[in-house]
Write a protein that holds these residues in place. Structure first.
Motif, PDB file in Angstrom:
ATOM      1  N   ARG A 156      37.950  15.356   1.935  1.00 32.78           N
ATOM      2  CA  ARG A 156      39.244  15.016   1.308  1.00 32.78           C
ATOM      3  C   ARG A 156      39.090  14.803  -0.184  1.00 32.78           C
ATOM      4  O   ARG A 156      39.873  15.303  -0.990  1.00 32.78           O
ATOM      5  N   LEU A 157      38.058  14.036  -0.573  1.00 38.72           N
ATOM      6  CA  LEU A 157      37.826  13.743  -1.992  1.00 38.72           C
ATOM      7  C   LEU A 157      37.530  15.021  -2.772  1.00 38.72           C
ATOM      8  O   LEU A 157      38.074  15.225  -3.864  1.00 38.72           O
ATOM      9  N   ALA A 158      36.681  15.874  -2.234  1.00 37.00           N
ATOM     10  CA  ALA A 158      36.324  17.114  -2.927  1.00 37.00           C
ATOM     11  C   ALA A 158      37.550  17.995  -3.136  1.00 37.00           C
ATOM     12  O   ALA A 158      37.780  18.512  -4.235  1.00 37.00           O
ATOM     13  N   ALA A 159      38.354  18.160  -2.098  1.00 34.82           N
ATOM     14  CA  ALA A 159      39.571  18.971  -2.223  1.00 34.82           C
ATOM     15  C   ALA A 159      40.562  18.332  -3.189  1.00 34.82           C
ATOM     16  O   ALA A 159      41.160  19.015  -4.026  1.00 34.82           O
ATOM     17  N   ASP A 160      40.719  17.014  -3.093  1.00 39.52           N
ATOM     18  CA  ASP A 160      41.664  16.318  -3.970  1.00 39.52           C
ATOM     19  C   ASP A 160      41.257  16.378  -5.437  1.00 39.52           C
ATOM     20  O   ASP A 160      42.085  16.651  -6.304  1.00 39.52           O
ATOM     21  N   THR A 161      39.974  16.115  -5.724  1.00 36.03           N
ATOM     22  CA  THR A 161      39.550  16.091  -7.124  1.00 36.03           C
ATOM     23  C   THR A 161      39.534  17.494  -7.726  1.00 36.03           C
ATOM     24  O   THR A 161      39.878  17.669  -8.897  1.00 36.03           O
ATOM     25  N   PHE A 162      39.158  18.500  -6.937  1.00 32.51           N
ATOM     26  CA  PHE A 162      39.210  19.866  -7.458  1.00 32.51           C
ATOM     27  C   PHE A 162      40.655  20.252  -7.744  1.00 32.51           C
ATOM     28  O   PHE A 162      40.957  20.815  -8.805  1.00 32.51           O
ATOM     29  N   THR A 163      41.541  19.925  -6.828  1.00 40.76           N
ATOM     30  CA  THR A 163      42.952  20.277  -6.995  1.00 40.76           C
ATOM     31  C   THR A 163      43.579  19.537  -8.169  1.00 40.76           C
ATOM     32  O   THR A 163      44.303  20.136  -8.971  1.00 40.76           O
ATOM     33  N   GLU A 164      43.300  18.248  -8.313  1.00 45.51           N
ATOM     34  CA  GLU A 164      43.902  17.511  -9.422  1.00 45.51           C
ATOM     35  C   GLU A 164      43.348  17.970 -10.768  1.00 45.51           C
ATOM     36  O   GLU A 164      44.049  17.914 -11.777  1.00 45.51           O
ATOM     37  N   THR A 165      42.112  18.454 -10.788  1.00 51.98           N
ATOM     38  CA  THR A 165      41.502  18.906 -12.036  1.00 51.98           C
ATOM     39  C   THR A 165      41.862  20.349 -12.373  1.00 51.98           C
ATOM     40  O   THR A 165      42.166  20.666 -13.523  1.00 51.98           O
TER      41      THR A 165
ATOM     42  N   PRO B 113      48.510  29.606  -5.244  1.00 51.19           N
ATOM     43  CA  PRO B 113      48.226  28.777  -4.051  1.00 51.19           C
ATOM     44  C   PRO B 113      47.272  29.429  -3.057  1.00 51.19           C
ATOM     45  O   PRO B 113      46.412  28.750  -2.492  1.00 51.19           O
ATOM     46  N   GLU B 114      47.388  30.735  -2.848  1.00 57.10           N
ATOM     47  CA  GLU B 114      46.503  31.377  -1.867  1.00 57.10           C
ATOM     48  C   GLU B 114      45.044  31.376  -2.331  1.00 57.10           C
ATOM     49  O   GLU B 114      44.124  31.251  -1.519  1.00 57.10           O
ATOM     50  N   ASP B 115      44.809  31.508  -3.652  1.00 52.80           N
ATOM     51  CA  ASP B 115      43.434  31.450  -4.161  1.00 52.80           C
ATOM     52  C   ASP B 115      42.876  30.040  -4.035  1.00 52.80           C
ATOM     53  O   ASP B 115      41.729  29.848  -3.615  1.00 52.80           O
ATOM     54  N   LEU B 116      43.684  29.049  -4.394  1.00 51.87           N
ATOM     55  CA  LEU B 116      43.245  27.657  -4.286  1.00 51.87           C
ATOM     56  C   LEU B 116      42.936  27.311  -2.834  1.00 51.87           C
ATOM     57  O   LEU B 116      41.873  26.746  -2.531  1.00 51.87           O
ATOM     58  N   ASP B 117      43.831  27.650  -1.931  1.00 52.98           N
ATOM     59  CA  ASP B 117      43.628  27.328  -0.513  1.00 52.98           C
ATOM     60  C   ASP B 117      42.363  27.988   0.036  1.00 52.98           C
ATOM     61  O   ASP B 117      41.588  27.352   0.760  1.00 52.98           O
ATOM     62  N   ALA B 118      42.154  29.246  -0.303  1.00 56.57           N
ATOM     63  CA  ALA B 118      40.955  29.956   0.174  1.00 56.57           C
ATOM     64  C   ALA B 118      39.685  29.283  -0.344  1.00 56.57           C
ATOM     65  O   ALA B 118      38.709  29.115   0.395  1.00 56.57           O
ATOM     66  N   PHE B 119      39.703  28.889  -1.603  1.00 57.53           N
ATOM     67  CA  PHE B 119      38.533  28.235  -2.197  1.00 57.53           C
ATOM     68  C   PHE B 119      38.264  26.885  -1.535  1.00 57.53           C
ATOM     69  O   PHE B 119      37.119  26.553  -1.223  1.00 57.53           O
ATOM     70  N   LEU B 120      39.301  26.099  -1.328  1.00 59.72           N
ATOM     71  CA  LEU B 120      39.126  24.775  -0.735  1.00 59.72           C
ATOM     72  C   LEU B 120      38.532  24.871   0.665  1.00 59.72           C
ATOM     73  O   LEU B 120      37.629  24.100   1.021  1.00 59.72           O
ATOM     74  N   VAL B 121      38.994  25.824   1.456  1.00 62.74           N
ATOM     75  CA  VAL B 121      38.456  26.000   2.808  1.00 62.74           C
ATOM     76  C   VAL B 121      37.004  26.471   2.738  1.00 62.74           C
ATOM     77  O   VAL B 121      36.127  25.946   3.441  1.00 62.74           O
ATOM     78  N   LYS B 122      36.732  27.438   1.878  1.00 60.46           N
ATOM     79  CA  LYS B 122      35.378  27.997   1.759  1.00 60.46           C
ATOM     80  C   LYS B 122      34.373  26.958   1.247  1.00 60.46           C
ATOM     81  O   LYS B 122      33.218  26.940   1.665  1.00 60.46           O
ATOM     82  N   SER B 123      34.815  26.080   0.357  1.00 57.24           N
ATOM     83  CA  SER B 123      33.896  25.162  -0.316  1.00 57.24           C
ATOM     84  C   SER B 123      33.866  23.750   0.242  1.00 57.24           C
ATOM     85  O   SER B 123      32.824  23.088   0.172  1.00 57.24           O
ATOM     86  N   TYR B 124      34.991  23.260   0.757  1.00 53.78           N
ATOM     87  CA  TYR B 124      35.089  21.838   1.062  1.00 53.78           C
ATOM     88  C   TYR B 124      35.496  21.500   2.494  1.00 53.78           C
ATOM     89  O   TYR B 124      35.753  20.337   2.800  1.00 53.78           O
ATOM     90  N   ALA B 125      35.556  22.483   3.366  1.00 52.83           N
ATOM     91  CA  ALA B 125      35.861  22.201   4.768  1.00 52.83           C
ATOM     92  C   ALA B 125      34.757  21.302   5.345  1.00 52.83           C
ATOM     93  O   ALA B 125      33.592  21.416   4.946  1.00 52.83           O
ATOM     94  N   PRO B 126      35.103  20.418   6.262  1.00 51.93           N
ATOM     95  CA  PRO B 126      34.095  19.515   6.820  1.00 51.93           C
ATOM     96  C   PRO B 126      32.857  20.217   7.377  1.00 51.93           C
ATOM     97  O   PRO B 126      31.736  19.743   7.150  1.00 51.93           O
ATOM     98  N   ASP B 127      33.021  21.337   8.074  1.00 48.92           N
ATOM     99  CA  ASP B 127      31.841  22.015   8.627  1.00 48.92           C
ATOM    100  C   ASP B 127      30.939  22.572   7.527  1.00 48.92           C
ATOM    101  O   ASP B 127      29.717  22.562   7.652  1.00 48.92           O
ATOM    102  N   VAL B 128      31.534  23.036   6.432  1.00 49.04           N
ATOM    103  CA  VAL B 128      30.744  23.542   5.298  1.00 49.04           C
ATOM    104  C   VAL B 128      29.948  22.397   4.677  1.00 49.04           C
ATOM    105  O   VAL B 128      28.738  22.510   4.439  1.00 49.04           O
TER     106      VAL B 128
END
Length: 172
Positions: free
Chosen positions: A16-25, A32-47
């Motif tokens: 949550r923190l990683a996605a929130d801080t990347f998004t706020e920065t 939106p589709e690029d941001l969403d793809a990046f957040l899933v690829k980089s900050y999903a719990p399993d990753v």
């Protein structure tokens, strides 16, 4: 403030923190589709669960009471620079502080922690950072700690390519 090694039970808060801080920065920079793809690829719990258990990586999470407010990630250098050697040099890969905690010295404290880990792990070898070309605040912090610009590259966020600077510091 508690600075802790990331443990399995921290993964949901870290995600949550990683996605929130990347998004706020940086979120305003991307479709939106690029941001969403990046957040899933980089900050999903399993990753993050996989990445944080790699013994070559150094992760710390910072809590202010019960809330995760900052995190740090270092490891072998992976930046695309001809002099970067992942077998003997380290990289500060991520350092994010929630906007509610910025301006309190936490970023500087985490940077020093990262430098200490890289020195302990790699000795007097070069220490590397990749930073967005327009993140002047971070660049000023890194310059004050001895990092110099030695290159540039493009960092993909979805289909968007960001212009990034490669910084290097050689401990004395």
């Amino acid at each position: 403030m508690l600075i802790l090694p990331v443990e399995p039970h921290h993964i949901p808060a870290l995600s949550r923190l990683a996605a929130d801080t990347f998004t706020e920065t940086f979120g305003h920079l991307y479709p939106p589709e690029d941001l969403d793809a990046f957040l899933v690829k980089s900050y999903a719990p399993d990753v993050l669960a996989r990445e944080t258990t790699d013994p070559a990586q150094f992760w710390r999470i910072v809590f202010d009471r019960e809330n995760a407010v900052a995190y740090l990630h270092c490891g072998p250098v992976g930046l695309p620079h001809p002099d970067a050697d992942p077998t003997r040099e380290g990289e500060l890969k991520r350092l994010y502080v929630h906007s509610s905690q910025q301006g309190k010295g936490l970023g500087k404290r985490l940077l020093v922690l990262a430098q200490d880990w890289m020195t302990d792990t790699y000795g007097s070898a070069a220490q590397w950072i990749g930073v967005w070309s327009e993140n002047h605040k971070a660049q000023a912090l890194y310059a004050a700690h001895g990092y110099e610009r030695v290159g540039e590259y493009q960092f993909p966020v979805g289909r968007t390519l960001d212009d990034e600077f490669i910084l290097r510091r050689v401990p004395r």
